[in-house]
Design an enzyme around this catalytic site. Structure first.
Site, mmCIF file in Angstrom:
data_model
loop_
_atom_site.group_PDB
_atom_site.id
_atom_site.type_symbol
_atom_site.label_atom_id
_atom_site.label_comp_id
_atom_site.label_asym_id
_atom_site.label_seq_id
_atom_site.Cartn_x
_atom_site.Cartn_y
_atom_site.Cartn_z
ATOM 1 N N CYS A 192 0.867 -1.194 0.000
ATOM 2 C CA CYS A 192 0.000 0.000 0.000
ATOM 3 C C CYS A 192 0.897 1.235 0.000
ATOM 4 O O CYS A 192 0.637 2.214 -0.694
ATOM 5 C CB CYS A 192 -0.889 0.021 1.238
ATOM 6 N N HIS A 196 1.100 4.977 -1.774
ATOM 7 C CA HIS A 196 0.500 6.032 -0.959
ATOM 8 C C HIS A 196 1.448 6.660 0.061
ATOM 9 O O HIS A 196 1.039 7.528 0.830
ATOM 10 C CB HIS A 196 -0.765 5.495 -0.287
ATOM 11 N N ARG A 235 -12.559 -1.344 -1.001
ATOM 12 C CA ARG A 235 -11.467 -0.679 -1.711
ATOM 13 C C ARG A 235 -10.145 -1.407 -1.460
ATOM 14 O O ARG A 235 -9.329 -1.551 -2.372
ATOM 15 C CB ARG A 235 -11.374 0.795 -1.262
ATOM 16 N N CYS A 239 -7.780 -2.845 -4.340
ATOM 17 C CA CYS A 239 -6.353 -2.491 -4.434
ATOM 18 C C CYS A 239 -5.498 -3.750 -4.478
ATOM 19 O O CYS A 239 -4.564 -3.846 -5.277
ATOM 20 C CB CYS A 239 -5.924 -1.649 -3.236
#
Lengths: 278, 110
Positions: A192, A196, A235, A239
């Site tokens: 992740c 991000h 979500r 992802c």
């Protein structure tokens, strides 16, 4: 030889523990905010809730227009009907929450010391159902739990995220969520954080990459041209699939711990439910 | 009474004969299909085991899942070459997924 191996293993475990616990949840949150502030000093902290929209005035204008008359309002109304329909015993969801369910979602997830696990807002809604003799909804079912949260979370619009991590069990759950966030997954070998944290504000294919702080505040979202309803954990699942990893169970321990970590890192930012996202 | 017993006996015997004939027909059909080679069957079993392990460790890649599904489909058609090819991909992708769990976290090096 065996003794040396054993000592080395212990040292390794100690090193891992020291690394894992060397950053407290609050230090982790501050570190993530400061990293964004350093890279994008012109973006205000309170605008982090807009995620990728904060990097594009055009996209933000499109969002504002969309939110003036949300085309998915009828879906939120369906959620409202679910919320307001009494259980067979005559009680309501509102009876399960302080303030009738207003300004509560920002306190979730929390770590329940009795159950020894993280409790999300969706789990609390299901606890309310089962306590009143109703069957629990599936967390992955957007036509029931998704719609219910699409309305129930709007009752906390404007509330500041206020997730707490106290005690060893809570810390362990937070650390588990943290590891998930930074662990590489899938054939594309992305975590992740790869997007991000490492590439915030940059464009991947045609989309800006949102920043970690604030990411947990605007859910559920109605996404894209068909306004498909996405809860935060749906979500996560999407992802994971994007990086070619088989997703975890929505509502399962891994995603609940990830949501715990993720939500804590949005502390201090205002919630807004049922928003438009591309 | 006797005629009733005889009738029941005939029915049971007839059913047994019909059943045996049906099984024989199925076996004949089964026999007409080419069999999966031992090598392909072993590769498929290995792939299924690797994918099961990756699933248990929550480290499964979608590429491993789809390769396994293709291997299983090829096995249904007794296409030995395709089974070997897809099973090898499934095993390799499942192993790489599990190995990924030991890779360092990305917070220090994005």
């Amino acid at each position: 030889m065996k003794r040396a191996t054993w000592i080395l293993s212990c040292l390794g475990m100690l090193a891992f523990s020291a690394d894992a616990m060397s950053v407290s949840p609050e230090q982790e949150r501050l570190k993530s905010v400061q990293a964004v502030q350093k890279k994008y000093p012109d973006i205000k902290f309170e605008d982090y809730v807009y995620g990728a929209l904060a990097f594009s005035a055009d996209a933000k204008a499109q969002y504002d227009n969309m939110m003036a008359f949300p085309p998915f309002e009828s879906e939120i109304d369906k959620g409202r009907a679910l919320w307001e329909t009494p259980f067979r015993n005559g009680r309501h969801y509102a009876d399960c929450f302080p303030g009738g369910g207003k300004n509560v979602a920002g306190n979730y997830p929390y770590y329940d010391e009795t159950m020894k696990k993280v409790v999300t807002f969706e789990m609390a809604l299901n606890q309310c159902r089962t306590k009143n003799g109703e069957a629990a909804y599936k967390s992955s079912d957007m036509n029931t739990m998704g719609l219910l949260t699409a309305y129930a979370r709007t009752l906390s619009d404007g509330m500041l995220m206020n997730v707490k991590v106290k005690g060893d069990g809570a810390l362990a759950a937070f650390e588990s969520g943290r590891r998930f966030f930074y662990q590489r997954r899938g054939q594309l070998n992305f975590s992740c954080a790869s997007c991000h944290v490492g590439h915030v504000g940059e464009i991947l294919r045609t989309e800006y990459l949102s920043m970690l702080p604030g990411q947990a505040t605007h859910w559920p979202a109605f996404r894209g041209g068909d306004y498909a309803l996405f809860t935060l954990q749906r979500r996560y699942s999407a992802c994971n699939q994007l990086v070619r990893a088989v997703p975890m169970e929505i509502g399962g321990e891994e995603y609940n711990n990830l949501e715990y970590f993720h939500s804590y890192l949005s502390n201090g930012l205002p919630l807004k439910a049922s928003v438009f996202r591309k | 009474m006797n005629s009733r017993r005889i009738a029941i006996g005939l029915l049971v015997w007839g059913g047994l004969v019909m059943g045996t004939a049906g099984q024989g027909a199925l076996a004949a059909e089964g026999d007409s299909r080419p069999a999966l080679s031992a090598e392909a069957a072993e590769a498929l079993a290995r792939a299924e085991s690797s994918v099961a392990q990756a699933t248990a460790r929550k480290a499964l890649w979608t590429t491993a899942t789809s390769a396994l599904a293709q291997a299983q489909e090829a096995a249904r058609k007794a296409d030995n070459a395709a089974v070997m090819e897809y099973a090898a991909v499934a095993s390799e992708q499942a192993s790489r997924g599990m190995a990924q769990l030991d890779s360092p976290l990305t917070n220090q090096q994005h």
